[in-house]
Design a protein around this motif. Sequence first.
Motif: not given
Length: 184
Positions: A36-57
């Motif tokens: 399960a860990a690989g898919g969860e790592a992908l989700m975590g990093f993907g969500m981190a990338a999506m959460a970067v504020p639009a004003a920054v990037f």
Amino acid sequence: MHGPASSGWLLVALCAATGTYCLLRMRSRLEEQRRAAGGEALMGFGMAAMAVPAAVFTPPGWAWAAGAVVFGAAGLHALRTVRAGACHLHHLIGTGAMVHMALTMTTAPAHGHAHGPGGSGTPLLTGALLLYFVAYVLVTGVRLVPAAAAEGSGRDLGWRDRPELARACRLSMALAMVAMLPAM
């Protein structure tokens, strides 16, 4: 994701930390944890990338489409393994939510909200996903506290093998999803 910068950075930190821990869980002694860990790592990093504020990037439009493809592939893998347990069903719903958010962001105006007046999002699907993740957070949160005491007693597990930590990771990602879905 569009929203206040401070909450965006908190989501980035939470999701990146969760993704990092899930990467470390891939070295667990327990096969169930590694699977399960690989898919969860992908989700975590993907969500981190999506959460970067639009004003920054603000990523180029093709980045959201690429994210939809990556999470679509992860969703196909979760669909293939969904018979193995409920955890995989949660992964399937999570990857579907990520595909939905990525596709919504491809059609969102720059620095705007996809679900605002005249938005091109799918509010019904977003609402259904939001209800699922709120229910998941409530149920998992209730189960987490007693599980830590019961599962940890008498077992010599390493920190990568702790089932309650895996649940805590899923809980934190579900909480992040509850924060991200309405902000789209």
